[in-house]
Design a protein around this motif. Structure first.
Motif, PDB file in Angstrom:
ATOM      1  N   GLU A  46       0.813  -1.139   0.182  1.00 25.80           N
ATOM      2  CA  GLU A  46       0.012   0.000  -0.097  1.00 25.80           C
ATOM      3  C   GLU A  46       0.884   1.265  -0.067  1.00 25.80           C
ATOM      4  OE1 GLU A  46      -3.478   2.509   2.730  1.00 25.80           O
ATOM      5  OE2 GLU A  46      -2.144   0.389   3.552  1.00 25.80           O
ATOM      6  N   LEU A  49       2.384   1.787  -3.686  1.00 24.13           N
ATOM      7  CA  LEU A  49       1.461   2.221  -4.496  1.00 24.13           C
ATOM      8  C   LEU A  49       0.992   3.695  -4.166  1.00 24.13           C
ATOM      9  CD1 LEU A  49      -0.659  -1.051  -4.763  1.00 24.13           C
ATOM     10  CD2 LEU A  49       0.540   0.178  -6.732  1.00 24.13           C
ATOM     11  N   ARG A  50       0.802   3.993  -2.915  1.00 23.43           N
ATOM     12  CA  ARG A  50       0.647   5.486  -2.688  1.00 23.43           C
ATOM     13  C   ARG A  50       1.227   6.345  -2.874  1.00 23.43           C
ATOM     14  NH1 ARG A  50      -4.665   5.440  -0.813  1.00 23.43           N
ATOM     15  NH2 ARG A  50      -5.298   3.758   0.688  1.00 23.43           N
ATOM     16  N   ALA A  86       3.489  -4.208  -5.990  1.00 22.44           N
ATOM     17  CA  ALA A  86       3.151  -2.925  -6.271  1.00 22.44           C
ATOM     18  C   ALA A  86       3.529  -2.552  -7.820  1.00 22.44           C
ATOM     19  CB  ALA A  86       3.932  -1.814  -5.283  1.00 22.44           C
ATOM     20  N   TRP A  90       0.700  -1.540 -10.527  1.00 26.06           N
ATOM     21  CA  TRP A  90       1.093  -0.316 -11.405  1.00 26.06           C
ATOM     22  C   TRP A  90       0.956  -0.463 -12.826  1.00 26.06           C
ATOM     23  CZ3 TRP A  90       0.086   4.353  -9.659  1.00 26.06           C
ATOM     24  CH2 TRP A  90       0.492   5.464 -10.420  1.00 26.06           C
ATOM     25  N   VAL A 107      -6.678   1.664  -3.706  1.00 28.84           N
ATOM     26  CA  VAL A 107      -5.745   1.128  -2.842  1.00 28.84           C
ATOM     27  C   VAL A 107      -6.132   0.764  -1.586  1.00 28.84           C
ATOM     28  CG1 VAL A 107      -3.392   0.812  -2.038  1.00 28.84           C
ATOM     29  CG2 VAL A 107      -4.019   1.814  -4.236  1.00 28.84           C
ATOM     30  N   GLU A 108      -6.528  -0.414  -0.966  1.00 29.69           N
ATOM     31  CA  GLU A 108      -6.855  -0.823   0.276  1.00 29.69           C
ATOM     32  C   GLU A 108      -8.211  -0.088   0.616  1.00 29.69           C
ATOM     33  OE1 GLU A 108      -5.574  -2.942   2.483  1.00 29.69           O
ATOM     34  OE2 GLU A 108      -3.951  -3.558   0.937  1.00 29.69           O
ATOM     35  N   ASP A 125      -7.476  -5.020  -1.792  1.00 33.16           N
ATOM     36  CA  ASP A 125      -6.094  -4.515  -1.989  1.00 33.16           C
ATOM     37  C   ASP A 125      -5.936  -3.694  -2.884  1.00 33.16           C
ATOM     38  OD1 ASP A 125      -5.662  -6.355   0.186  1.00 33.16           O
ATOM     39  OD2 ASP A 125      -4.748  -8.164  -1.046  1.00 33.16           O
ATOM     40  N   ALA A 126      -6.548  -3.900  -4.205  1.00 29.51           N
ATOM     41  CA  ALA A 126      -6.224  -2.954  -5.260  1.00 29.51           C
ATOM     42  C   ALA A 126      -7.389  -3.144  -6.443  1.00 29.51           C
ATOM     43  CB  ALA A 126      -4.967  -3.173  -6.050  1.00 29.51           C
TER      44      ALA A 126
END
Length: 386
Positions: A46, A49-50, A86, A90, A107-108, A125-126
């Motif tokens: 997470e 990805l953030r 990730a 992406w 995400v999350e 999760d995604a």
């Protein structure tokens, strides 16, 4: 975070055995080292990805990574797997943006499932929402059980919830569900039309979820019982497993192949059930409960050093060389991968690692591995020139 009575992760269980959800609610929540590792891997994924989404600037991102790496469950391998996850998500998101510039990555995200399951919710999760195909990606960090996305009820619930929350903004015609399980090198995906998903939600999920929430229906034992909190005390599971005893009363002196096949299909579940009953009984006995015909005793134990350094010092002082009292050997491959990270180990040492042929194992026909050819192996070591 509290869990919903109709937890998406247990959907295959409460859809098959509707009273199990209420029965499990009587048992306390528990965790394990494996669960904590999984939580940490998700937090790493997470965070990365953030950062990709620019929700986390570099300073906050670096600080968060340092905090996560301070966990006692942290390993280089865990971070490498989270980074691969990730990167996978992406890449999927970038592909979606090429097809639809308004594509979004959540995400999350807490997913509301109340349209299909009373008080239902979960965490996706995604989720990639875009015109055409919506993608739901789930990170599974465990390595005990290989998870398939095909007809995966948890993933189907998430897909329905995400569709209910975001579908009005996009022209979604299909959903692709993907399991990313890095420790088993398993990436499993499955796609279904939205029309089929919605039909399943209305005709099967919604009525079964209503029964499960009320605790109605019959207890049905099966493979879905594996992680049930009530498995050690469940009468339906006990009856299911103890039905194996019928083979003690067959008139024939020898079991037929079909009888043996039936026993083999249940063997793993039977052993798992016996272990859970033993664990429950031991803990209950430690808590003061007595079982007829059994008592608590101190188990056997092996001797061990209380002070290894002192033992070594005394022996060396008395003329025993260190080469005699120490065994020197390399760490195991798994330990090495954790030490230097799996990608680094493979890059440096891959040419010097071999995987011997596995011992023949009897498994159900549904297993994806190719069938073992004993005839080929019988002749493998014969030199035709002899």
């Amino acid at each position: 975070m509290s869990h919903a009575i109709l937890s998406p992760s247990a959907a295959s269980r409460w859809l098959s055995c509707t009273p199990s959800a209420r029965l499990e609610a009587q048992f306390p929540e528990s965790t394990s080292e494996f669960a904590e590792e999984g939580t940490l891997a998700h937090e790493f994924g997470e965070t990365i990805l953030r950062h990709f989404l620019k929700d986390l600037k570099m300073r906050a991102y670096t600080k968060k990574l340092v905090e996560l790496a301070d966990s006692k469950y942290y390993t280089n391998e865990l971070q490498a797997h989270a980074e691969n996850y990730a990167a996978f998500v992406w890449e999927k998101f970038q592909a979606a943006k090429k097809a639809d510039r308004f594509a979004a990555l959540r995400v999350e995200e807490k997913i509301d499932l109340t349209a299909y399951a009373p008080e239902g919710f979960g965490t996706g999760d995604a989720v990639i929402i875009a015109d055409g195909t919506m993608e739901v990606i789930d990170l599974k960090y465990g390595k005990g059980v290989r998870v398939s996305a095909e007809e995966n009820k948890q993933m189907m619930l998430y897909a329905l919830g995400a569709l209910d929350m975001f579908g009005f903004m996009y022209d979604i015609r299909a959903v692709r569900m993907t399991i990313f399980q890095p420790r088993l090198d398993n990436i499993s995906d499955w796609e279904m039309p939205i029309s089929d998903l919605l039909l399943w939600g209305e005709k099967e999920l919604k009525p079964r979820a209503a029964m499960a929430f009320k605790g109605d229906g019959e207890f049905i034992a099966g493979k879905h019982c594996k992680f049930c909190k009530a498995k050690a005390q469940c009468k339906a599971l006990a009856e299911y497993n103890l039905s194996l005893a019928k083979y003690d009363f067959l008139q024939a002196e020898l079991l037929a192949e079909a009888d043996i096949a039936d026993i083999l299909l249940r063997a793993d579940q039977f052993k798992s059930w016996i272990s859970s009953v033993e664990e429950y009984a031991l803990q209950s006995a430690l808590d003061g409960k007595r079982f007829p015909g059994f008592k608590l005793v101190e188990g056997r134990s092996n001797r061990k050093y209380s002070d290894e350094a002192k033992i070594a010092s005394v022996l060396v002082e008395n003329g025993f060389g260190e080469n005699l009292i120490y065994d020197r050997k390399l760490k195991t491959i798994t330990a090495m991968e954790k030490l230097v990270s799996k990608p680094t180990f493979n890059a440096l040492c891959g040419p010097y690692v071999i995987k011997p042929e596995g011992k023949p194992t009897l498994v159900p026909d549904s297993d994806l591995r190719p069938e073992y050819n004993s005839a080929v192996n019988d002749f493998a070591n014969i030199n035709i020139n002899d």
